[in-house]
Design a protein around this motif. Structure first.
Motif, PDB file in Angstrom:
ATOM      1  N   ASP A  53      53.209 -31.507  92.092  1.00 56.29           N
ATOM      2  CA  ASP A  53      54.339 -32.053  91.679  1.00 56.29           C
ATOM      3  C   ASP A  53      55.565 -32.509  93.114  1.00 56.29           C
ATOM      4  OD1 ASP A  53      55.573 -30.035  92.969  1.00 56.29           O
ATOM      5  OD2 ASP A  53      56.511 -29.349  91.070  1.00 56.29           O
TER       6      ASP A  53
ATOM      7  N   TYR B 251      55.914 -30.872  85.111  1.00 60.02           N
ATOM      8  CA  TYR B 251      55.435 -32.286  85.085  1.00 60.02           C
ATOM      9  C   TYR B 251      54.997 -32.796  86.356  1.00 60.02           C
ATOM     10  CZ  TYR B 251      55.980 -37.596  85.063  1.00 60.02           C
ATOM     11  OH  TYR B 251      55.897 -38.756  85.260  1.00 60.02           O
ATOM     12  N   ALA B 252      53.615 -33.094  86.603  1.00 62.60           N
ATOM     13  CA  ALA B 252      52.849 -33.282  87.446  1.00 62.60           C
ATOM     14  C   ALA B 252      51.918 -34.310  87.739  1.00 62.60           C
ATOM     15  CB  ALA B 252      52.466 -31.922  88.201  1.00 62.60           C
ATOM     16  N   THR B 253      51.297 -34.563  88.718  1.00 70.08           N
ATOM     17  CA  THR B 253      49.833 -35.316  88.496  1.00 70.08           C
ATOM     18  C   THR B 253      48.746 -34.435  88.814  1.00 70.08           C
ATOM     19  OG1 THR B 253      50.257 -35.709  90.969  1.00 70.08           O
ATOM     20  CG2 THR B 253      51.145 -37.590  89.271  1.00 70.08           C
ATOM     21  N   TYR B 254      47.629 -34.853  88.442  1.00 63.59           N
ATOM     22  CA  TYR B 254      46.403 -34.101  88.716  1.00 63.59           C
ATOM     23  C   TYR B 254      45.415 -34.931  89.233  1.00 63.59           C
ATOM     24  CZ  TYR B 254      44.238 -36.199  84.609  1.00 63.59           C
ATOM     25  OH  TYR B 254      43.774 -37.038  83.659  1.00 63.59           O
TER      26      TYR B 254
ATOM     27  N   GLY C  46      45.746 -38.511  86.866  1.00 64.38           N
ATOM     28  CA  GLY C  46      47.067 -38.815  85.927  1.00 64.38           C
ATOM     29  C   GLY C  46      48.296 -38.032  85.776  1.00 64.38           C
ATOM     30  N   GLU C  47      48.868 -38.069  85.090  1.00 64.44           N
ATOM     31  CA  GLU C  47      50.018 -37.109  84.887  1.00 64.44           C
ATOM     32  C   GLU C  47      49.846 -36.464  83.773  1.00 64.44           C
ATOM     33  OE1 GLU C  47      53.250 -40.090  84.006  1.00 64.44           O
ATOM     34  OE2 GLU C  47      53.500 -40.611  86.148  1.00 64.44           O
TER      35      GLU C  47
ATOM     36  N   ASP D 105      52.375 -33.206  81.391  1.00 64.54           N
ATOM     37  CA  ASP D 105      53.864 -33.013  81.037  1.00 64.54           C
ATOM     38  C   ASP D 105      53.698 -31.958  80.018  1.00 64.54           C
ATOM     39  OD1 ASP D 105      56.546 -32.858  80.687  1.00 64.54           O
ATOM     40  OD2 ASP D 105      56.858 -34.787  79.811  1.00 64.54           O
TER      41      ASP D 105
END
Length: 133
Positions: free
Chosen positions: A121, A69-72, A91-92, A94
């Motif tokens: 993350d 679960y992270a942002t890019y 955005g995110e 998952d």
């Protein structure tokens, strides 16, 4: 003389083969103080390039090796026959273990470009990919 040399050599070999006393291991730090191995990489980042009828399409792809679960952030700067293009997406993401996703894309008329994908993350950067033409 030969006998004395052979005896001395055997003494050295025997001394080297002697077991190490357990007190020698006292110099090692306790197990809880030893540094842990680096954590396994939980995802890979890549930028896929596809030639199209109108130019080039770049796709930002993330593949998970564990739940992520992270942002890019995906950015593309291009300069071609049709002018310049700056694209910034984010955005995110998952993902569960073994899954992949295209998290961003940009299409432009071709020419020279610089693309960068970064996945982060709470612990920091997980992976990144850069593509230049």
């Amino acid at each position: 003389m030969k006998t004395q040399l052979i005896a001395a050599a055997l003494a050295v070999v025997t001394a080297c083969a002697a077991p190490v006393p357990s007190s020698a291991y006292a110099l090692l730090p306790p197990e809880e103080a030893r540094p842990e191995a680096a954590p396994a990489v939980s995802a890979d980042c890549s930028i896929r390039e596809t030639k199209t009828d109108s130019g080039v399409r770049l796709e930002a792809v993330v593949r998970a090796h564990a739940a992520v679960y992270a942002t890019y952030d995906f950015s593309v700067t291009a300069q071609g026959p049709g002018g310049g293009t700056d694209v910034t997406q984010g955005g995110e993401v998952d993902l569960t273990d073994g899954n992949s996703a295209t998290v961003g894309s940009a299409e432009f008329s071709g020419g020279r470009y610089h693309a960068l994908l970064t996945l982060r993350d709470a612990g920091g950067e997980i992976c990144s990919a850069e593509k230049l033409s």
